[in-house]
Design a protein around this motif. Structure first.
Motif, PDB file in Angstrom:
ATOM      1  N   LEU A   2       0.821  -1.216   0.000  1.00  0.00           N
ATOM      2  CA  LEU A   2       0.000   0.000   0.000  1.00  0.00           C
ATOM      3  C   LEU A   2       0.853   1.263   0.000  1.00  0.00           C
ATOM      4  O   LEU A   2       0.642   2.170  -0.813  1.00  0.00           O
ATOM      5  CB  LEU A   2      -0.952  -0.015   1.211  1.00  0.00           C
ATOM      6  CG  LEU A   2      -1.906   1.176   1.342  1.00  0.00           C
ATOM      7  CD1 LEU A   2      -2.757   1.350   0.097  1.00  0.00           C
ATOM      8  CD2 LEU A   2      -2.808   1.005   2.555  1.00  0.00           C
ATOM      9  N   ASN A  60      -8.121   2.801   1.135  1.00  0.00           N
ATOM     10  CA  ASN A  60      -7.689   2.318   2.447  1.00  0.00           C
ATOM     11  C   ASN A  60      -8.348   3.185   3.492  1.00  0.00           C
ATOM     12  O   ASN A  60      -8.670   4.344   3.240  1.00  0.00           O
ATOM     13  CB  ASN A  60      -6.167   2.391   2.577  1.00  0.00           C
ATOM     14  CG  ASN A  60      -5.647   3.814   2.535  1.00  0.00           C
ATOM     15  OD1 ASN A  60      -5.532   4.492   3.546  1.00  0.00           O
ATOM     16  ND2 ASN A  60      -5.356   4.306   1.326  1.00  0.00           N
ATOM     17  N   LEU A  61      -8.546   2.613   4.668  1.00  0.00           N
ATOM     18  CA  LEU A  61      -9.210   3.373   5.724  1.00  0.00           C
ATOM     19  C   LEU A  61      -8.516   3.217   7.070  1.00  0.00           C
ATOM     20  O   LEU A  61      -8.408   4.161   7.838  1.00  0.00           O
ATOM     21  CB  LEU A  61     -10.676   2.912   5.839  1.00  0.00           C
ATOM     22  CG  LEU A  61     -11.540   3.625   6.870  1.00  0.00           C
ATOM     23  CD1 LEU A  61     -11.748   5.078   6.490  1.00  0.00           C
ATOM     24  CD2 LEU A  61     -12.889   2.925   6.995  1.00  0.00           C
ATOM     25  N   CYS A  62      -8.025   2.016   7.349  1.00  0.00           N
ATOM     26  CA  CYS A  62      -7.493   1.784   8.697  1.00  0.00           C
ATOM     27  C   CYS A  62      -5.975   1.832   8.725  1.00  0.00           C
ATOM     28  O   CYS A  62      -5.369   1.606   9.763  1.00  0.00           O
ATOM     29  CB  CYS A  62      -7.990   0.447   9.234  1.00  0.00           C
ATOM     30  SG  CYS A  62      -7.344  -0.976   8.361  1.00  0.00           S
ATOM     31  N   TYR A  63      -5.365   2.132   7.586  1.00  0.00           N
ATOM     32  CA  TYR A  63      -3.912   2.043   7.496  1.00  0.00           C
ATOM     33  C   TYR A  63      -3.206   3.237   8.127  1.00  0.00           C
ATOM     34  O   TYR A  63      -3.533   4.387   7.866  1.00  0.00           O
ATOM     35  CB  TYR A  63      -3.518   1.956   6.021  1.00  0.00           C
ATOM     36  CG  TYR A  63      -2.031   1.808   5.793  1.00  0.00           C
ATOM     37  CD1 TYR A  63      -1.326   0.764   6.372  1.00  0.00           C
ATOM     38  CD2 TYR A  63      -1.337   2.706   4.979  1.00  0.00           C
ATOM     39  CE1 TYR A  63       0.029   0.612   6.155  1.00  0.00           C
ATOM     40  CE2 TYR A  63       0.020   2.563   4.758  1.00  0.00           C
ATOM     41  CZ  TYR A  63       0.704   1.515   5.346  1.00  0.00           C
ATOM     42  OH  TYR A  63       2.042   1.355   5.133  1.00  0.00           O
ATOM     43  N   GLY A  70      -5.257  -3.860   9.654  1.00  0.00           N
ATOM     44  CA  GLY A  70      -5.864  -4.764   8.667  1.00  0.00           C
ATOM     45  C   GLY A  70      -7.336  -5.025   8.891  1.00  0.00           C
ATOM     46  O   GLY A  70      -7.822  -6.120   8.631  1.00  0.00           O
ATOM     47  N   GLY A  71      -8.065  -4.047   9.360  1.00  0.00           N
ATOM     48  CA  GLY A  71      -9.443  -4.281   9.747  1.00  0.00           C
ATOM     49  C   GLY A  71     -10.476  -3.903   8.710  1.00  0.00           C
ATOM     50  O   GLY A  71     -11.555  -4.468   8.678  1.00  0.00           O
ATOM     51  N   CYS A  72     -10.182  -2.938   7.849  1.00  0.00           N
ATOM     52  CA  CYS A  72     -11.234  -2.426   6.968  1.00  0.00           C
ATOM     53  C   CYS A  72     -11.401  -3.245   5.696  1.00  0.00           C
ATOM     54  O   CYS A  72     -12.453  -3.269   5.111  1.00  0.00           O
ATOM     55  CB  CYS A  72     -10.991  -0.962   6.633  1.00  0.00           C
ATOM     56  SG  CYS A  72      -9.675  -0.682   5.421  1.00  0.00           S
ATOM     57  N   ARG A  73     -10.369  -3.911   5.266  1.00  0.00           N
ATOM     58  CA  ARG A  73     -10.365  -4.773   4.070  1.00  0.00           C
ATOM     59  C   ARG A  73     -10.681  -4.011   2.775  1.00  0.00           C
ATOM     60  O   ARG A  73     -11.185  -4.586   1.822  1.00  0.00           O
ATOM     61  CB  ARG A  73     -11.353  -5.948   4.207  1.00  0.00           C
ATOM     62  CG  ARG A  73     -11.390  -6.618   5.547  1.00  0.00           C
ATOM     63  CD  ARG A  73     -10.063  -7.006   6.074  1.00  0.00           C
ATOM     64  NE  ARG A  73      -9.501  -8.259   5.569  1.00  0.00           N
ATOM     65  CZ  ARG A  73      -8.287  -8.692   5.866  1.00  0.00           C
ATOM     66  NH1 ARG A  73      -7.514  -7.986   6.662  1.00  0.00           N
ATOM     67  NH2 ARG A  73      -7.830  -9.808   5.364  1.00  0.00           N
ATOM     68  N   CYS A 124      -8.354  -2.408   1.058  1.00  0.00           N
ATOM     69  CA  CYS A 124      -7.134  -2.236   0.284  1.00  0.00           C
ATOM     70  C   CYS A 124      -6.757  -3.488  -0.491  1.00  0.00           C
ATOM     71  O   CYS A 124      -5.606  -3.659  -0.871  1.00  0.00           O
ATOM     72  CB  CYS A 124      -5.995  -1.838   1.213  1.00  0.00           C
ATOM     73  SG  CYS A 124      -5.595  -3.148   2.385  1.00  0.00           S
ATOM     74  N   CYS A 149      -2.106  -3.408   2.768  1.00  0.00           N
ATOM     75  CA  CYS A 149      -1.492  -2.748   3.918  1.00  0.00           C
ATOM     76  C   CYS A 149      -0.743  -3.711   4.816  1.00  0.00           C
ATOM     77  O   CYS A 149      -0.017  -3.304   5.708  1.00  0.00           O
ATOM     78  CB  CYS A 149      -2.541  -2.000   4.735  1.00  0.00           C
ATOM     79  SG  CYS A 149      -3.692  -3.099   5.577  1.00  0.00           S
TER      80      CYS A 149
HETATM   81  S1  FES Z   1      -6.171  -0.344   4.870  1.00  0.00           S
HETATM   82 FE1  FES Z   1      -7.653  -1.308   6.130  1.00  0.00          FE
HETATM   83  S2  FES Z   1      -7.234  -3.436   5.754  1.00  0.00           S
HETATM   84 FE2  FES Z   1      -5.714  -2.425   4.580  1.00  0.00          FE
END
Ligand code: FES
Ligand code: SF4
Ligand code: SF4
Ligand code: FES
Lengths: 227, 166
Positions: A23, A35-38, A47-50, A52, A65
């Motif tokens: 990422l 991406n959201l949780c990175y 690695g929670g939002c999935r 990416c 990520c």
């Molecule tokens: S940015 Fe959230 S899982 Fe990769």
């Protein structure tokens, strides 16, 4: 000197330092991946939002990520397969989100609003999830510096991370499980006063309206009531 | 949540100190410690979370985060009559959920809660091993077989009368 890794992302040759996640390598090369949780500075990717998902040739879909770059790696960021995975992930994120953007303090500054067109999903409760519980949960106003709205939190974990970074230990963290998973604030007011520097970093990093500084008249009233 | 009285609080603090003295400051002891605390008091009192946290050099939210993940831990004391509704596969299939809802309505508490008079607490449990009698409810030691929502009142009425006589 750190070793440079050579890989291909969407037909572009990219170089990145060893240990870099796909990422970061892509974003640095100007190739966008949702991406959201990175958080690049976190040692362990959440690695929670999935959102990416990318396709690595020979390996199938992986979350960009969490996967470090390797020499000769060939990455595709826009195959139908990964786009489908991202759409599902995004729908899950908003499945029981209180989608009332017009009255939301984060309207127009919200990460979900920015992401929706990128993952090609409309920002409204997805058909497939209409049967999920829709009762609004009460906000948490126990912390005098930040209020928490479980109905717009997407559980990205960013606030927990920055809080732990800043204070050496998290004063906010996730609790419960499944639908009920939510952030908990320290329930001990002396602990908050002693340890929370009211730095506001958790509010600043929150991609949604999950965390807010209690400035609106409404939350002030709740705070006053609670003593 | 019903706050413990001064005496109870003192007793809890003592009890926890005793438990903590058996463990060194290592996070891997977290769950065993919480289990011991629950064994002693029947639940995890609020001050327990804080004391355990400071013993293990964690924050209370971290301890609460772990504890709240498991159904096994409860944060309210058990009632004098702990009511347990089986939600194992067999009981679930024949309407255990409806009985549980009826219990919540009749007792006016949610799963994990305790009535104001501290007489009844309500929990859901997994299979208790008598699926032939499903759906099964347990109050204290007593098993109530083949439950239905309409049988809830009947089962509770005697216990409620007892409570009023005291
Ligand atoms: S940015 Fe959230 S899982 Fe990769
Ligand atoms: S957090 Fe974002 S998506 Fe959710 S209601 Fe507010 S503006 Fe809309
Ligand atoms: S409150 Fe905001 S930053 Fe924290 S987990 Fe929820 S969405 Fe993420
Ligand atoms: S499932 Fe309820 S007793 Fe087995």
């Amino acid at each position: 000197m750190t070793e440079l890794i050579k890989l291909t992302i969407n037909d572009t040759q990219v170089e990145a330092e060893k240990g870099t996640k796909i990422l970061s390598a892509a974003l640095d090369a100007g190739i966008y991946i949702p991406n959201l949780c990175y958080l690049p500075e976190a040692d362990l990717p959440f690695g929670g939002c999935r959102l990416c998902y990318v396709e690595v040739e020979g390996r199938g879909p992986v979350t960009a990520c969490t996967q470090p770059v390797t020499n000769g790696m060939v990455v595709h960021t826009q195959t139908p397969e990964v786009e489908r995975l991202r759409r599902t992930a995004f729908k899950l994120l908003i499945a029981y989100h209180n989608l009332d953007c017009r009255n939301c303090p984060k309207n127009k500054k919200c990460e979900l609003q920015k992401l929706a067109p990128k993952v090609k999903v409309k920002l409204k409760t997805p058909e497939d999830f209409r049967d999920l519980p829709t009762d609004l949960l009460p906000p948490d106003t126990t912390n005098p510096y930040v209020t928490y709205d479980p109905n717009t939190c997407v559980l990205c974990g960013k606030c927990v991370h920055v809080c732990a970074q800043k204070n050496g230990e998290p004063l906010i963290d996730f609790a419960f499980r499944g639908y009920e998973t939510r952030l908990t604030m320290s329930s001990d007011i002396t602990l908050i006063e002693e340890k929370c520097p009211s730095c506001g970093q958790c509010v600043a990093i929150c991609p949604t309206a999950g965390l807010q500084t209690p400035t609106s008249s409404e939350s002030n009233a709740t705070l006053a009531e609670g003593g | 949540m019903t706050a413990p009285s001064k005496d109870e609080e003192k007793q809890i603090t003592e009890g926890i100190r005793e438990i903590l003295s058996q463990y060194d400051k290592d996070k891997r002891h977290l769950i065993p410690i919480l289990q011991k605390v629950q064994q002693s008091f029947g639940y995890l009192p609020g001050i327990a979370t804080q004391k355990v946290a400071s013993h293990l050099e964690m924050t209370d939210v971290q301890v609460f985060g772990v504890a709240s993940f498991y159904n096994h831990f409860r944060f309210t004391p058990l009632g004098k009559h702990p009511v347990q509704m089986c939600m194992g596969t067999a009981c679930h299939m024949v309407g255990g959920g409806l009985v549980l809802e009826a219990l919540e309505r009749t007792l006016d508490i949610k799963v994990g809660g305790i009535t104001e008079d501290k007489e009844f607490s309500l929990d859901r449990v997994a299979c208790i091993g008598c699926c032939g009698l499903a759906p099964v409810m347990v109050i204290g030691e007593k098993i109530y077989p083949k439950m239905s929502p309409t049988k809830v009142d009947e089962a509770l009425v005697n216990l409620k009368m007892e409570a009023e006589e005291d």
